[in-house]
Design an enzyme around this catalytic site. Structure first.
Site, mmCIF file in Angstrom:
data_model
loop_
_atom_site.group_PDB
_atom_site.id
_atom_site.type_symbol
_atom_site.label_atom_id
_atom_site.label_comp_id
_atom_site.label_asym_id
_atom_site.label_seq_id
_atom_site.Cartn_x
_atom_site.Cartn_y
_atom_site.Cartn_z
ATOM 1 C CB THR A 162 -0.922 0.056 1.236
ATOM 2 O OG1 THR A 162 -0.118 0.256 2.402
ATOM 3 C CG2 THR A 162 -1.738 -1.209 1.376
ATOM 4 C CB CYS A 178 4.882 10.475 -4.814
ATOM 5 S SG CYS A 178 5.822 11.463 -3.660
ATOM 6 C CG HIS A 220 6.051 6.414 -2.590
ATOM 7 N ND1 HIS A 220 5.009 6.411 -1.701
ATOM 8 C CD2 HIS A 220 6.222 7.705 -2.934
ATOM 9 C CE1 HIS A 220 4.570 7.653 -1.519
ATOM 10 N NE2 HIS A 220 5.314 8.461 -2.265
#
Length: 190
Positions: A35, A41, A58
């Protein structure tokens, strides 16, 4: 999985793994869900459907400083994040030609400022094209933050748009950690 994520989640085989800025995580456990929360981003979700392994990264900015001094930190950071994820998957048995990639994020949360989200999205798409990686979907750009859930073995992804973009912006912003004052043995009187 990055060293940070591996140590933090070593004993949590049945729980979600949250991937924050600068991290990546991989898994071959079908019960794991990766998650993250994204604003400007971008997260790349990759998997090899034959090796049954996948992962997520990420990244905050699309790159890093160029040799000519132009563009700032953005290009290298994205390249580094993408290469870490690809290499981690290859090290665990994935094959480059089978990788399937979904891209998420790249929103424009703050009007009137440089559109970093658009730069992130463009970088991620160009990276996949240059590396000849199979882009199979996702959701880039827009003006909302989003919460992403990704099941790395099946390739299933779920996206929920966030109603209050300030929360998404705050969730992906790092606060600098103050450095401790050096110990000099001096005495301070009040």
């Amino acid at each position: 999985m990055s060293a940070v994520a591996a140590s933090r989640y070593a004993d949590l085989a049945k729980r979600p793994i949250h991937v924050v800025q600068g991290e990546h995580a991989i898994s071959d456990d079908p019960d794991i869900v990766l998650t993250t929360i994204l604003g400007s981003c971008v997260a790349a979700c990759m998997r090899d459907p034959v090796a049954r392994i996948g992962g997520m990264n990420h990244f905050l900015l699309p790159g890093g400083p160029k040799a000519d001094g132009a563009d700032g930190e953005s290009v290298r950071y994205g390249v580094h994040a993408m290469e870490l994820l690809v290499n981690a998957l290859l090290a665990r048995g994935a094959r480059r030609e089978r990788l399937e990639v979904k891209l998420f994020g790249g929103g424009r949360l703050v009007k009137g400022l440089t559109d970093v989200g658009a730069s992130n999205a463009r970088f991620a798409e160009e990276f996949l094209a240059a590396e000849k990686l199979n882009h199979v979907g996702g959701s880039l750009r827009g003006d909302s933050g989003r919460r992403i859930q990704y099941w790395p073995v099946s390739g299933r992804a779920r996206q929920v748009f966030l109603g209050d973009d300030r929360k998404a912006f705050e969730a992906e912003t790092f606060l600098p950690v103050p450095k401790p004052a050096p110990q000099t043995g001096a005495l301070e009187l009040f």
